[in-house]
Scaffold this motif. Sequence first.
Motif, short mmCIF file in Angstrom:
data_model
loop_
_atom_site.label_atom_id
_atom_site.label_comp_id
_atom_site.label_asym_id
_atom_site.label_seq_id
_atom_site.Cartn_x
_atom_site.Cartn_y
_atom_site.Cartn_z
N ARG A 37 -21.75 -16.62 -27.79
CA ARG A 37 -21.63 -15.98 -29.10
C ARG A 37 -20.78 -14.70 -29.01
N LYS A 38 -21.01 -13.93 -27.96
CA LYS A 38 -20.21 -12.71 -27.77
C LYS A 38 -18.74 -13.06 -27.49
N GLY A 39 -18.55 -14.18 -26.78
CA GLY A 39 -17.19 -14.61 -26.51
C GLY A 39 -16.46 -14.94 -27.79
N MET A 40 -17.15 -15.59 -28.73
CA MET A 40 -16.52 -15.92 -30.01
C MET A 40 -16.13 -14.65 -30.76
N GLN A 41 -16.94 -13.61 -30.65
CA GLN A 41 -16.60 -12.34 -31.30
C GLN A 41 -15.33 -11.74 -30.72
N LEU A 42 -15.02 -12.08 -29.47
CA LEU A 42 -13.80 -11.60 -28.84
C LEU A 42 -12.61 -12.54 -29.09
N GLY A 43 -12.84 -13.60 -29.84
CA GLY A 43 -11.75 -14.51 -30.16
C GLY A 43 -11.63 -15.69 -29.23
N VAL A 44 -12.60 -15.87 -28.33
CA VAL A 44 -12.55 -17.01 -27.42
C VAL A 44 -12.97 -18.26 -28.18
N ARG A 69 -12.53 -8.19 -22.88
CA ARG A 69 -12.47 -7.04 -23.79
C ARG A 69 -11.41 -6.05 -23.31
N MET A 70 -11.36 -5.76 -22.03
CA MET A 70 -10.36 -4.83 -21.49
C MET A 70 -8.94 -5.37 -21.67
N LEU A 71 -8.79 -6.68 -21.47
CA LEU A 71 -7.46 -7.29 -21.63
C LEU A 71 -7.00 -7.27 -23.08
N LYS A 72 -7.94 -7.49 -24.02
CA LYS A 72 -7.59 -7.40 -25.44
C LYS A 72 -7.11 -6.00 -25.80
N ASP A 73 -7.74 -5.00 -25.21
CA ASP A 73 -7.32 -3.62 -25.46
C ASP A 73 -5.90 -3.37 -24.97
N GLU A 74 -5.48 -4.14 -23.96
CA GLU A 74 -4.12 -4.03 -23.43
C GLU A 74 -3.14 -4.99 -24.11
N GLY A 100 -9.61 -9.64 -11.60
CA GLY A 100 -9.03 -10.55 -12.58
C GLY A 100 -8.22 -9.80 -13.64
N PHE A 101 -8.77 -8.66 -14.10
CA PHE A 101 -8.08 -7.83 -15.08
C PHE A 101 -6.71 -7.40 -14.56
N ARG A 102 -6.67 -6.90 -13.33
CA ARG A 102 -5.41 -6.43 -12.76
C ARG A 102 -4.42 -7.59 -12.56
N LEU A 103 -4.93 -8.71 -12.04
CA LEU A 103 -4.06 -9.86 -11.76
C LEU A 103 -3.45 -10.41 -13.05
N ILE A 104 -4.25 -10.51 -14.11
CA ILE A 104 -3.77 -11.08 -15.37
C ILE A 104 -2.72 -10.16 -16.01
N LEU A 105 -2.93 -8.86 -15.96
CA LEU A 105 -1.92 -7.93 -16.49
C LEU A 105 -0.62 -8.03 -15.71
N HIS A 145 -2.07 -11.57 -24.47
CA HIS A 145 -1.96 -12.71 -25.39
C HIS A 145 -2.41 -14.03 -24.74
N ALA A 146 -3.00 -13.97 -23.56
CA ALA A 146 -3.45 -15.19 -22.89
C ALA A 146 -4.59 -15.84 -23.68
N LYS A 147 -4.72 -17.16 -23.53
CA LYS A 147 -5.84 -17.88 -24.11
C LYS A 147 -6.92 -18.04 -23.03
N PHE A 148 -8.19 -17.82 -23.42
CA PHE A 148 -9.27 -17.83 -22.44
C PHE A 148 -10.18 -19.05 -22.62
N ILE A 149 -10.55 -19.64 -21.48
CA ILE A 149 -11.54 -20.71 -21.44
C ILE A 149 -12.73 -20.17 -20.64
N LEU A 150 -13.92 -20.14 -21.30
CA LEU A 150 -15.11 -19.62 -20.63
C LEU A 150 -15.89 -20.75 -19.95
N LEU A 151 -16.26 -20.52 -18.70
CA LEU A 151 -17.17 -21.42 -17.98
C LEU A 151 -18.58 -20.98 -18.31
N SER A 152 -19.35 -21.83 -18.98
CA SER A 152 -20.70 -21.41 -19.41
C SER A 152 -21.71 -22.53 -19.17
N GLY A 153 -22.94 -22.12 -18.90
CA GLY A 153 -24.03 -23.07 -18.80
C GLY A 153 -24.73 -23.21 -20.13
#
Length: 527
Positions: free
Chosen positions: A91-98, A67-72, A39-44, A75-83
């Motif tokens: 909570r960790k996702g929010m720390q990353l700006g999600v 986290r790796m994409l933010k380092d690169e 996913g990291f490679r495809l998105i870049l 600027h994409a917006k992320f939607i997390l699939l979560s249970g």
Amino acid sequence: MKMVIVDDEKGIVDGLNKLIGRYVPECEMIGAAYNGLDGFRLILERQPDIVITDIRMPQADGLEMIRMLKDEACHAKFILLSGYAEFEYARKGMQLGVQFYINKPVEEEELQECVYKVMEVIRSERARQQEVHNLKQQVHNRMVESALRDLLDAGSDNKVLVDELLRVVRIPLEDTRYVCAMLEFESSLGALKGPGLERLFLRIGQTLEQFQGVYRIRYSGSQVAVMVTHDQAIEYGELIRSIHDLKEMIYQETKLSMAVGIGTVQERAERISLSFEEARHALSYKVIKGEDAVIPYSEIINLKGRRLPVSEEIISKLEACMDNMDEKGCVNLIREIFGIIEKEESMSPADLQLQCLSILLSSMRKMSVQQFQQHDIIGRHILSLESISRFRTLEQLEEWMIQVIQGILSFKQEHQLPRKKDIIAEIKEYVREHYSEPISLADLSARFFINPYYLSQLFKQKTGETYLNYLAQTRINKAKELLIRTDLKVYEICQRVGYSDAQHFARLFEKLTGCRPSEYRKNPLRE
């Protein structure tokens, strides 16, 4: 909007793909991946606008991938699939700006609502970014236009200032040829504001595209200044032909006639303003060449080389009488001039035409463009003077010249244009009071009712320096005061003394004082 889905379950990827196609047709699926690293490679590679990603995946989970994409600097917006049981991941996702989450199992309405919210955020951010970009572009354009105007008015002895202005406009200094032209239209360019003026500038650039650089600014109400640069020799005849093509094209598109003065090609950057002065001077010969003529300065040089029977002393006396509003003195001098002309047996029609031009220009050269355009006698008579043959006798020409001179004097009196005892002193005082404003030579020309070409020469003659150098020195002197007496930041002082670019201000300050503003503040006695 472009979208990528990252999830280690192919069924979920396929299902989301179908739902997005059905409920959010504005989104285009451009790829899918089944683990965090892929996913990291495809998105870049694909640079999507939106990424829907699962959290738990092999090789790299969704959060590590983000986290790796933010380092690169992705600027994409992320939607997390979560249970519901994965709050710590959220909570960790929010720390990353999600900011966006979709609960499993995915419901159509929730998916649609979430994606539309993301799209609205993206659109809002892009609108703000475009607004900021447009504002920056406007500031940059104004800065470049101001620098170009200053460059044209700089004078040939201002190498330090010219070098700095060239840096602002990004015009090469080495191995470059320069030539200027002045376009003057039959009426004000008010009808060509905004898009119309942009189209005019576009046509100028297209017609002169064979040259490396084409720079154009609106110099006054009806005048556009053009500077051409090239890294090889500029073929003068080719330039003149291109200007003729431009004149015809503009007339076909706008029905506006224009006259053009073209300066000579210069090989040194500090002589750009000389080429521009030549262009303006050549343009003044439209009184006999016609209001839609293209006039190279080389033609004027040839004319100026001919022997004229009337001395410069008599022409200077005529100028003095015009300044003093002495109608009787002007009429007597015109009659004296024609008495001399009448005795010159070998004078050709062309020589006679040139002599009349010298008289007319001496009476008008101090007038501003605005005055020249609204002067009825000049507009109806001088601009229609195509040849001396329209007058049957020398006496008829003499009487016509007297009428024109009387008309100019009446115009000055009617518009209450006072005699200036020391116009340069008035201009210097105005500059000292308004140094923080954008005051170009053309602005002063309009304010003080004086031709910019004449003003430029008169300022240098009276002060020993060019107007632009005086303005720059006045601003820098004021900046020095502010550096010593206030705690204002350098960029604030830059704006207060009339400059919009702090880097340009700092470089100019250093060139004129020998030190940078911050250094001068620490040790003002080092100069």
